[in-house]
Design a protein around this motif. Structure first.
Motif, PDB file in Angstrom:
ATOM      1  N   ALA A 104       0.835  -1.207   0.000  1.00  0.00           N
ATOM      2  CA  ALA A 104       0.000   0.000   0.000  1.00  0.00           C
ATOM      3  C   ALA A 104       0.868   1.255   0.000  1.00  0.00           C
ATOM      4  O   ALA A 104       0.592   2.226  -0.703  1.00  0.00           O
ATOM      5  CB  ALA A 104      -0.922  -0.003   1.217  1.00  0.00           C
ATOM      6  N   GLU A 105       1.950   1.226   0.809  1.00  0.00           N
ATOM      7  CA  GLU A 105       2.864   2.380   0.828  1.00  0.00           C
ATOM      8  C   GLU A 105       3.499   2.595  -0.541  1.00  0.00           C
ATOM      9  O   GLU A 105       3.629   3.725  -1.004  1.00  0.00           O
ATOM     10  CB  GLU A 105       3.978   2.153   1.845  1.00  0.00           C
ATOM     11  N   THR A 106       3.906   1.485  -1.152  1.00  0.00           N
ATOM     12  CA  THR A 106       4.520   1.593  -2.474  1.00  0.00           C
ATOM     13  C   THR A 106       3.552   2.228  -3.460  1.00  0.00           C
ATOM     14  O   THR A 106       3.911   3.132  -4.203  1.00  0.00           O
ATOM     15  CB  THR A 106       4.915   0.195  -2.991  1.00  0.00           C
ATOM     16  N   LEU A 107       2.281   1.761  -3.414  1.00  0.00           N
ATOM     17  CA  LEU A 107       1.284   2.311  -4.329  1.00  0.00           C
ATOM     18  C   LEU A 107       1.148   3.808  -4.135  1.00  0.00           C
ATOM     19  O   LEU A 107       1.066   4.565  -5.097  1.00  0.00           O
ATOM     20  CB  LEU A 107      -0.081   1.653  -4.097  1.00  0.00           C
ATOM     21  N   ILE A 142      -6.946   2.136  -8.501  1.00  0.00           N
ATOM     22  CA  ILE A 142      -5.659   1.613  -8.025  1.00  0.00           C
ATOM     23  C   ILE A 142      -4.913   2.700  -7.260  1.00  0.00           C
ATOM     24  O   ILE A 142      -4.340   2.461  -6.211  1.00  0.00           O
ATOM     25  CB  ILE A 142      -4.794   1.131  -9.203  1.00  0.00           C
ATOM     26  N   MET A 143      -4.962   3.928  -7.803  1.00  0.00           N
ATOM     27  CA  MET A 143      -4.238   5.027  -7.174  1.00  0.00           C
ATOM     28  C   MET A 143      -4.744   5.362  -5.782  1.00  0.00           C
ATOM     29  O   MET A 143      -3.972   5.668  -4.884  1.00  0.00           O
ATOM     30  CB  MET A 143      -4.441   6.271  -8.041  1.00  0.00           C
ATOM     31  N   ASN A 144      -6.077   5.340  -5.608  1.00  0.00           N
ATOM     32  CA  ASN A 144      -6.668   5.819  -4.359  1.00  0.00           C
ATOM     33  C   ASN A 144      -6.925   4.723  -3.341  1.00  0.00           C
ATOM     34  O   ASN A 144      -7.292   5.000  -2.212  1.00  0.00           O
ATOM     35  CB  ASN A 144      -7.978   6.551  -4.648  1.00  0.00           C
ATOM     36  N   LEU A 145      -6.752   3.463  -3.768  1.00  0.00           N
ATOM     37  CA  LEU A 145      -7.034   2.356  -2.864  1.00  0.00           C
ATOM     38  C   LEU A 145      -6.294   2.487  -1.521  1.00  0.00           C
ATOM     39  O   LEU A 145      -6.906   2.317  -0.464  1.00  0.00           O
ATOM     40  CB  LEU A 145      -6.683   1.035  -3.563  1.00  0.00           C
TER      41      LEU A 145
ATOM     42  N   ILE B  22      -5.178  -7.515  -2.585  1.00  0.00           N
ATOM     43  CA  ILE B  22      -5.350  -6.827  -3.852  1.00  0.00           C
ATOM     44  C   ILE B  22      -4.285  -5.749  -4.079  1.00  0.00           C
ATOM     45  O   ILE B  22      -3.826  -5.542  -5.203  1.00  0.00           O
ATOM     46  CB  ILE B  22      -6.785  -6.251  -3.946  1.00  0.00           C
ATOM     47  N   THR B  23      -3.858  -5.091  -2.983  1.00  0.00           N
ATOM     48  CA  THR B  23      -2.817  -4.063  -3.166  1.00  0.00           C
ATOM     49  C   THR B  23      -1.529  -4.708  -3.657  1.00  0.00           C
ATOM     50  O   THR B  23      -0.852  -4.169  -4.522  1.00  0.00           O
ATOM     51  CB  THR B  23      -2.518  -3.323  -1.852  1.00  0.00           C
ATOM     52  N   VAL B  24      -1.224  -5.884  -3.081  1.00  0.00           N
ATOM     53  CA  VAL B  24      -0.019  -6.591  -3.519  1.00  0.00           C
ATOM     54  C   VAL B  24      -0.132  -6.917  -5.004  1.00  0.00           C
ATOM     55  O   VAL B  24       0.815  -6.733  -5.784  1.00  0.00           O
ATOM     56  CB  VAL B  24       0.179  -7.886  -2.696  1.00  0.00           C
ATOM     57  N   GLY B  25      -1.337  -7.355  -5.394  1.00  0.00           N
ATOM     58  CA  GLY B  25      -1.578  -7.664  -6.803  1.00  0.00           C
ATOM     59  C   GLY B  25      -1.344  -6.461  -7.686  1.00  0.00           C
ATOM     60  O   GLY B  25      -0.702  -6.565  -8.746  1.00  0.00           O
ATOM     61  N   PHE B  26      -1.848  -5.303  -7.260  1.00  0.00           N
ATOM     62  CA  PHE B  26      -1.683  -4.092  -8.063  1.00  0.00           C
ATOM     63  C   PHE B  26      -0.212  -3.713  -8.216  1.00  0.00           C
ATOM     64  O   PHE B  26       0.232  -3.322  -9.289  1.00  0.00           O
ATOM     65  CB  PHE B  26      -2.451  -2.923  -7.441  1.00  0.00           C
ATOM     66  N   SER B  31       4.522  -3.314 -11.664  1.00  0.00           N
ATOM     67  CA  SER B  31       5.937  -3.616 -11.884  1.00  0.00           C
ATOM     68  C   SER B  31       6.114  -4.467 -13.137  1.00  0.00           C
ATOM     69  O   SER B  31       6.951  -4.161 -13.996  1.00  0.00           O
ATOM     70  CB  SER B  31       6.531  -4.379 -10.691  1.00  0.00           C
ATOM     71  N   ILE B  32       5.308  -5.531 -13.249  1.00  0.00           N
ATOM     72  CA  ILE B  32       5.482  -6.446 -14.373  1.00  0.00           C
ATOM     73  C   ILE B  32       5.205  -5.741 -15.695  1.00  0.00           C
ATOM     74  O   ILE B  32       5.975  -5.850 -16.651  1.00  0.00           O
ATOM     75  CB  ILE B  32       4.554  -7.674 -14.201  1.00  0.00           C
TER      76      ILE B  32
END
Lengths: 280, 290
Positions: A104-107, A142-145, B22-26, B31-32
């Motif tokens: 989540a932090e990475t995102l 994806i950005m705001n999750l 799901i965050t891990v998936g994103f 990255s991929i």
């Protein structure tokens, strides 16, 4: 003497810095509002651009912004709340929690232009959504999750353990406890997450350029989501940078500024309201 | 009855597990995709020519794809923005956290939050209309759309992040440290700068790294004020950042040019990952100290 000088210097530097920070904000607000007020008109916000009469209208952009906010929130809320519930209620494995939180932090650290690019590759091309508001909305999900996940998680952590124990003691299953005890008490986190997301969606432009595009056609909700369209921020960029229509750009900037102000105030009010309610 | 209940609970557990992951998936997805999309052009151009080539001419008859100008511009632009924003942000943070009366604190933090909430295109627009003509007049250069304009805009944009993270870490300094210093005869200002600030230094470092991340990733505001020409960076040169290189050519690119843009995004992504790693390091160290 040296100490007096040191103290005075530090004090001056601090006052100067605070003054500069506040002056910057005041300048931004006054300048944008003043320039915007000169250029905003009913005709501008109630029509679409017309080549026939040579006028510009931003109604399509306003509607596009609303559509994209709705679509993003509808998809993002269940995902974000679900992820937060998993983290606080289910996850036993500490390593797993760490991995999820790191993700989540990475995102939240990834720049929006990269979201735009991946959104274009994945949603627009691979899933074949075309350049559409919907593809833009999915990119924004994806950005705001991480935002929704974090605010919900924080409010879930404040639910007293005794509530859960009480419900379990009465014979409720895990899901029933979550549904009837845990979820209702995280409403403030969800609302805060929504407000913050809306703020980011309204301000976003780089992630939307290549996913939602920059058309200015007038559509209903479903047609709108399926077709390409500019949100207010994207329209500002297009009018200012590509077309040199600075009057329109300032009118949009004033609207965006006003929205940012409202969002900021309401986020503060919501968290204040719930804090007071909790302490009672 | 219990059997079906168990089944239901297990299904629900499964659903939440999927949502949790799901965050891990994103992250994996992003990255991929970036690696798959970014590698072909690098392989074709050659890593050294791509990273250290000084000429970018993607649409020329004999196209050149060297991104050193973009990398250096991003590095210089970010460094410049951080150098301006650190002192202002630092002193503001100490004031908010330690000295301001409650009502001043409320108002100034409100102002800081609002600065963070202003969309980047609005900063870009104001920069276009105020900074660019301003720089042209003050420094007497032919075009005001320069690296300097981008640095100023970026420094304003990262200021609120630096302030709010620093305030959080300064707030977390135990009161007993400050009391001890005051009891030994230091005055308040000395205490704040010589005791509280060193105690919060990991958090302040994290604030700076966060600012670096924001600055290097900003696309729209810099594209509007930096002139967007692929020059080697100079303070009064029109320049192009890694981010604006991607944003400005993507809509009309094709073939190797398009693939090269993905490679630029990959380089940007690696920069951000490096910065994230630094950020985590400082946050962890901060947690260990207290």
């Amino acid at each position: 003497m040296n100490r007096v000088l040191y103290t005075r210097t530090m004090k001056t530097l601090m006052v100067a810095s605070v003054g500069l920070t506040c002056a910057l904000l005041i300048f931004m607000i006054v300048y944008v509002m003043f320039k915007g007020a000169q250029n905003i008109s009913w005709q501008l916000i109630s029509t679409k651009p017309s080549y026939l009469s040579g006028t510009i209208g931003i109604l399509p952009d306003i509607l596009n912004t609303i559509y994209i906010i709705l679509a993003t929130l509808i998809v993002e809320l269940p995902l974000g709340v679900g992820a937060a519930v998993y983290l606080t209620e289910y996850a036993q494995n500490k390593k797993m929690v760490k991995v999820i939180e790191y993700a989540a932090e990475t995102l939240s650290g990834i720049p929006s232009i990269i979201y735009g690019l991946v959104g274009m590759l994945f949603f627009v091309q691979f899933l074949n959504f075309q350049t559409s508001l919907f593809a833009g909305a999915m990119t924004l999900v994806i950005m705001n999750l991480p935002t929704v996940m974090r605010t919900t998680e924080e409010s879930l952590k404040t639910v007293p353990q005794s509530y859960r124990e009480g419900a379990f003691g009465l014979g409720a299953g895990k899901w029933r406890v979550i549904r009837t005890v845990v979820l209702p008490s995280c409403i403030d986190g969800v609302i805060t997450g929504c407000i913050l997301s809306v703020g980011r969606i309204i301000g976003e432009s780089a992630a939307l350029l290549f996913t939602a595009g920059f058309a200015h056609a007038l559509h209903g909700v479903f047609d709108g989501l399926a077709s390409s369209g500019a949100t207010l921020s994207v329209a500002l960029y297009v009018y200012a940078k590509e077309q040199g229509e600075f009057g329109v750009a300032f009118a949009i900037a004033a609207i965006l500024m006003l929205l940012a102000l409202i969002i900021n105030l309401s986020a503060g009010l919501v968290s204040g309201y719930y804090k007071k309610k909790r302490s009672l | 009855m219990t059997g079906s209940n168990n089944l239901k609970e297990n299904i629900i557990y499964g659903i939440f597990l999927v949502l949790g992951l799901i965050t891990v998936g994103f992250v994996l997805l992003i990255s991929i995709y970036l690696i798959i999309a970014g590698l072909p052009a690098i392989r074709e151009i050659g890593l050294i020519d791509f990273l250290f080539g000084t000429k970018w001419a993607s649409t020329a008859a004999e196209p050149k794809f060297g991104i050193l100008p973009f990398i250096l511009t991003s590095v210089y632009g970010t460094a410049g923005a951080v150098i301006i924003a650190i002192p202002v942000g630092f002193f503001t943070a100490v004031y908010i956290s330690k000295i301001a009366p409650k009502w001043v604190r409320t108002w100034v933090s409100g102002a800081v939050n609002l600065l963070a909430g202003i969309p980047s295109v609005v900063y870009g627009l104001v920069g276009m209309m105020v900074l660019i003509p301003g720089i042209r007049v003050v420094f007497n250069v032919p075009d005001g759309a320069t690296l300097l304009a981008a640095i100023i805009v970026l420094s304003i944009m990262i200021l609120p992040y630096i302030i709010s993270v620093s305030v959080t870490s300064l707030d977390a300094v135990p009161k007993s440290y400050e009391d001890a210093s005051l009891a030994l005869g230091a005055n308040h200002i000395e205490t704040f700068f010589r005791v509280s600030v060193p105690a919060a230094k990991s958090g302040i470092a994290a604030a700076v790294v966060l600012g670096v991340g924001r600055a290097i990733g900003e696309a729209m505001a810099v594209i509007m004020v930096s002139g967007n020409v692929a020059n080697m960076p100079g303070i009064f040169e029109s320049v192009r950042f890694l981010t604006s290189a991607v944003a400005s050519e993507m809509s009309y690119s094709s073939g190797l040019q398009r693939e090269a843009l993905f490679s630029i995004a990959l380089v940007l992504f690696l920069f951000i990952m490096l910065i994230n790693a630094c950020l985590n390091f400082f946050i962890k160290r901060g947690q260990k100290l207290h």
